[in-house]
Structure formats: C-alpha cells, structure tokens
Design a protein around this motif. Sequence first.
Motif, PDB file in Angstrom:
ATOM      1  N   GLY A 102       1.262   8.282  -7.596  1.00 24.19           N
ATOM      2  CA  GLY A 102       0.404   7.774  -6.228  1.00 24.19           C
ATOM      3  C   GLY A 102       0.688   6.619  -5.634  1.00 24.19           C
ATOM      4  O   GLY A 102      -0.134   6.127  -4.755  1.00 24.19           O
ATOM      5  N   SER A 103       2.225   6.009  -5.852  1.00 24.89           N
ATOM      6  CA  SER A 103       2.223   4.882  -5.033  1.00 24.89           C
ATOM      7  C   SER A 103       2.868   4.983  -3.781  1.00 24.89           C
ATOM      8  O   SER A 103       3.315   3.912  -3.057  1.00 24.89           O
ATOM      9  N   LEU A 104       3.024   6.023  -3.197  1.00 24.31           N
ATOM     10  CA  LEU A 104       3.943   6.413  -2.046  1.00 24.31           C
ATOM     11  C   LEU A 104       3.181   6.245  -0.679  1.00 24.31           C
ATOM     12  O   LEU A 104       3.823   6.319   0.333  1.00 24.31           O
ATOM     13  N   THR A 105       1.923   6.676  -0.709  1.00 20.69           N
ATOM     14  CA  THR A 105       1.008   6.510   0.432  1.00 20.69           C
ATOM     15  C   THR A 105      -0.358   6.091   0.181  1.00 20.69           C
ATOM     16  O   THR A 105      -0.857   6.035  -0.981  1.00 20.69           O
ATOM     17  N   PRO A 106      -1.006   5.685   1.241  1.00 16.10           N
ATOM     18  CA  PRO A 106      -2.509   4.982   0.845  1.00 16.10           C
ATOM     19  C   PRO A 106      -3.321   6.182   0.476  1.00 16.10           C
ATOM     20  O   PRO A 106      -4.418   5.726   0.089  1.00 16.10           O
ATOM     21  N   LEU A 107      -3.058   7.565   0.616  1.00 17.76           N
ATOM     22  CA  LEU A 107      -3.833   8.501  -0.064  1.00 17.76           C
ATOM     23  C   LEU A 107      -3.517   8.637  -1.393  1.00 17.76           C
ATOM     24  O   LEU A 107      -4.407   9.332  -2.282  1.00 17.76           O
ATOM     25  N   GLY A 108      -2.636   8.250  -2.002  1.00 13.92           N
ATOM     26  CA  GLY A 108      -2.292   8.410  -3.378  1.00 13.92           C
ATOM     27  C   GLY A 108      -3.178   7.796  -4.359  1.00 13.92           C
ATOM     28  O   GLY A 108      -3.501   8.241  -5.413  1.00 13.92           O
ATOM     29  N   LEU A 147      -7.016   0.144   4.827  1.00 10.40           N
ATOM     30  CA  LEU A 147      -8.328  -0.116   5.732  1.00 10.40           C
ATOM     31  C   LEU A 147      -8.314  -1.481   6.172  1.00 10.40           C
ATOM     32  O   LEU A 147      -8.980  -1.712   7.104  1.00 10.40           O
ATOM     33  N   ARG A 148      -7.547  -2.453   5.638  1.00  7.12           N
ATOM     34  CA  ARG A 148      -7.441  -3.780   5.656  1.00  7.12           C
ATOM     35  C   ARG A 148      -6.536  -4.221   6.864  1.00  7.12           C
ATOM     36  O   ARG A 148      -6.269  -5.278   7.272  1.00  7.12           O
ATOM     37  N   GLY A 149      -5.679  -3.097   7.311  1.00 10.28           N
ATOM     38  CA  GLY A 149      -4.794  -3.157   8.415  1.00 10.28           C
ATOM     39  C   GLY A 149      -3.200  -2.956   8.037  1.00 10.28           C
ATOM     40  O   GLY A 149      -2.252  -3.092   8.805  1.00 10.28           O
ATOM     41  N   VAL A 150      -2.927  -2.792   6.826  1.00 13.49           N
ATOM     42  CA  VAL A 150      -1.485  -2.218   6.420  1.00 13.49           C
ATOM     43  C   VAL A 150      -1.184  -0.899   6.943  1.00 13.49           C
ATOM     44  O   VAL A 150      -2.215  -0.004   6.915  1.00 13.49           O
ATOM     45  N   ASP A 151      -0.204  -0.815   7.600  1.00 11.09           N
ATOM     46  CA  ASP A 151       0.248   0.375   8.411  1.00 11.09           C
ATOM     47  C   ASP A 151       0.603   1.425   7.186  1.00 11.09           C
ATOM     48  O   ASP A 151       0.655   1.296   5.941  1.00 11.09           O
ATOM     49  N   PHE A 152      -0.003   2.792   7.881  1.00  8.77           N
ATOM     50  CA  PHE A 152      -0.081   3.961   6.797  1.00  8.77           C
ATOM     51  C   PHE A 152       1.555   4.160   6.030  1.00  8.77           C
ATOM     52  O   PHE A 152       1.363   4.335   4.834  1.00  8.77           O
ATOM     53  N   PHE A 153       2.634   4.105   6.777  1.00 13.57           N
ATOM     54  CA  PHE A 153       3.698   4.306   6.235  1.00 13.57           C
ATOM     55  C   PHE A 153       4.471   2.938   5.662  1.00 13.57           C
ATOM     56  O   PHE A 153       5.481   3.168   4.902  1.00 13.57           O
ATOM     57  N   TRP A 154       3.515   1.835   5.903  1.00 16.34           N
ATOM     58  CA  TRP A 154       4.422   0.790   5.097  1.00 16.34           C
ATOM     59  C   TRP A 154       4.538   0.873   3.670  1.00 16.34           C
ATOM     60  O   TRP A 154       5.521   0.523   3.136  1.00 16.34           O
ATOM     61  N   THR A 155       3.677   1.725   3.088  1.00 18.82           N
ATOM     62  CA  THR A 155       3.732   1.733   1.601  1.00 18.82           C
ATOM     63  C   THR A 155       4.922   2.596   1.086  1.00 18.82           C
ATOM     64  O   THR A 155       5.533   2.356   0.135  1.00 18.82           O
TER      65      THR A 155
END
Length: 475
Positions: free
Chosen positions: A184-190, A199-207
């Motif tokens: 689950g480490s590759l997207t914020p949905l994981g 939600l704190r402002g980190v870009d979706f695909f930054w992860t």
Amino acid sequence: MKGSRIAAASLALACLLASASTALAAEQGLPGATMSLVWALPFAGLLLSIATGPLLYPHLWEQHYGKITAGWAALVVVPMALSFGFDISVEAVLHTLLLEYMSFIILLFALFTISGGILVAGNIQGTPLINAGLLVIGALLASVVGTTGASMIMIRPVIRANDNRPFNAHVIVFFIFLVSNIGGSLTPLGDPPLFVGFLRGVDFFWTTVHLWREALLVGGIVLAAFLAVDWHFHRRESGQPKVKDPTPHSKVRIRGLANIALLAGVIAAILMSASWKPGVAFSVYGVHVELQNLVRDAIILALAFVSLAVTRKEYRAANGFSWGPILEVAKLFAGIFVCIVPVIAILRAGLDGAFAPLVALVTGPGGKPDNLAYFWLTGVLSSFLDNAPTYLVFFELAGGDPQALMTTFATTLVAISAGAVFMGANTYIGNAPNFMVYAIARESGVRMPGFFGYMLWSSAMLIPTFLIAGFVFFA
C-alpha cells in the motif's frame, strides 16, 4: 466467532481514511506538555489485553472483552474529566466520536460490505511460484483499492490455493507483510498515513515517484525470503502423506464485478471530501462537523447499501461473509480511540512533553533532521499505535510544511512515510487488515501463530530488511 472478534479489531484502522484531516482533533485542549507517562498506561493496558486475552484467558476474554475495553477507556475519561475539567473532556470525547469514530464505522462498513461481495471463485495449486505471483498481484492491488480492500479480495483465494498443504501458515504471514502493508505504499489510497499526507498538501503522485525505490527494495527482499521459506516447506511436504484437497482445482473467475465500480465510488467520495471545501460546518458542543464530510459519509453509506442490493447472496456466502467483525469492532476500537487521546497529546507536545527523549532522537547535529531516526521511530510507534496519527505527529515535528517536505526535506518525508507504512507489518495491530487476515485464516483452519509468535516471524524477516533499507536510503 472467536476469529471474527480478532478481525473486528484489525479493520478499525482503515477508518482513518475517512477522518485523516481531523485525526488529532481530540487532543486539542489537552495540556500535553504537563501530562506524565501515566496517561499512556490505559492505552498500553488495552493493547496488552488485546494481545494476551485470546491467548492466556480466552474464555474470559471472549465473554467480557467489551467490559474490559470499557474499563480501560474509563481509566482515561474519568481522570481526564477530574484533572482537566468536564468541558475539555467532553469535547475531546465528542471529537473522537463525531469526527473519527462515526466516520470510521461508516467507511469500515462500506469497505467490508463491498469487498465482501467480490468473489474470486475457482482454485489453483499453491506452489511457491504460484503463491509468489498471488502475493505480487495482491501487493499491486493494495495501492489501488487500499490494503484492506486488497486483503479482503485476495486472502481467501490464497487460503484455498494452499488448503491441502500441511505447512501453510507462513503463506498467510507473508501475505500480511506484502499485501496488507508494504503493497500500500505507492499511492495515498493505499494506506491511511499516506492519505493523511495527501490531505495535508502532499501531491497525489509524490508518493509514487519518491517511494517506489524503497517499496521495490523492501518488497523484493521480503518476496525473496518468502520464496526461500515456501520452497523449504514445499520440499518437506513432498515426503508426507497427501492431504485431500478440500477445494479441488477449477477455473478462476471473478464474480460480483459491480462491486469494483462501487469501490471506485468510495474512493471518489474520499477524494471529493479532500478537494471540496464549501466552508459549511455544524457545531456540536464545540465540535465542528464539516459539510463535505457528512456528504462523503452519506455517499459511502449509500454505496454500501447498493452493494447489498446488487450482490448475489451466494457470492458473500462463498467468501464466508458475516457481520461479526463489524459488530465487534465497535467495542474494541472505541476503547482504542479513547485511550490514544492522551498519548497523541503528549507526543504533540514534542520536546516539552513526557516523550521528549524520543522526540530528541529525530534531531541531528545542528538541528538537521535525522532521517534514519525518523524512519525507525515512526515505524516502531506505528507498529503499536494508529499509524496515521503517528505519521501526523512526525510530519509536524519535521516542520509540517508540505512544500518544504516535498522538496528540501524530501528524504525526511520519505522516511516518515516508509516507516509508517512498512512497519505496520511488525505486529497484528500495526495496520487495519492484519488481524482481519489472521482471523479469516484461523476460521479457515490455518494454524496461525499467536500475537507474539507472529512477532517472531516479523522480527526474523522484516527487521533485517528494514535495517538494510534504513542503511541504503536514510543512513
């Protein structure tokens, strides 16, 4: 029912996806800087009860775990009211109930209901290579539908593939490592901590861009270890009497496809609540419930009922679907959400709080962040505490500025993210699906290791892997 009781505990952490933006709201108003470590004892006691109850006093625990949980929660609420006043205490409890607990019940109900309607029918032989392939598929799926959704969809096919093997518990253990956590480490949905960052402002695909190397190394080492262990047991099985396969081989088919669209709807509702800010809120005893969160919960709840209406009952029956875990999670994690309130308040006090020695460990010479310490402290705490609030604590300790953390201090944010996600696999209570997978496997006849037995596996397989990853990326 015994297994569903344990499953109930695990699923609750998935709720943090629905309340990540207010995960620490309950601690507001509490003087964390003046609170001693005594306030952490009820939380530690509750976790110890969950860990030891089913092992040391199973009959007492099975009948009275709700009362035991309520007792630990009372040891937080009553002294908190006496020490800090009725108003602050009531507001803290209402923050937990209205902004976290209700949302988590709704989201958990939806994820459990919708994922439980997706049936991977049929069966294949669980050879080491086939098992490795199933784990890879589940790990990749985890970053799309979350670790909870991927675990629920994939665990029963993996169990069926190995149900005629006398040695199969290790397959489930590595399933928890890879599918329920690392994948689950590759997207914020994981995983909930990454969604908190979003939600704190980190870009979706930054992860995706910044964690794929860490995920590839850690996942690759763990997968290689699994192949070695599974080949070992597979060879041992070859000299033993054959076990009749309770689920003969048949063509694999996916049923209940409508639920995949409903899962997408749940994800869309969560993303909507993160991006749509109408500025409308309703106040309940000082607790502000925002309109977008109410709309989100209503949509998610509606999607769950749609799943119940459109999914054939035989699909759920084949999945072993029951309401036990949902009904019992309310008792266990209501206590956890209440007992963690003073713990997070102390952590948020930073160097001024009772956990100051831990906080000091993440600060290197000259005030620069010690990324290796961030990785390990976030990870160790995430192994036993809710990993999303833990992520938020260290996110704030690192400055709390998403733009700075995505650029100048990108390695620090990677360390926090990796520690929170990866090390949720260290214990059964480290991440949402861990206990759920454990319970389903136990109910299916797999002789799973207990709480401390599982930690022996994680200590042997994961800790060396994390030592390597820490040295490579953060030393």
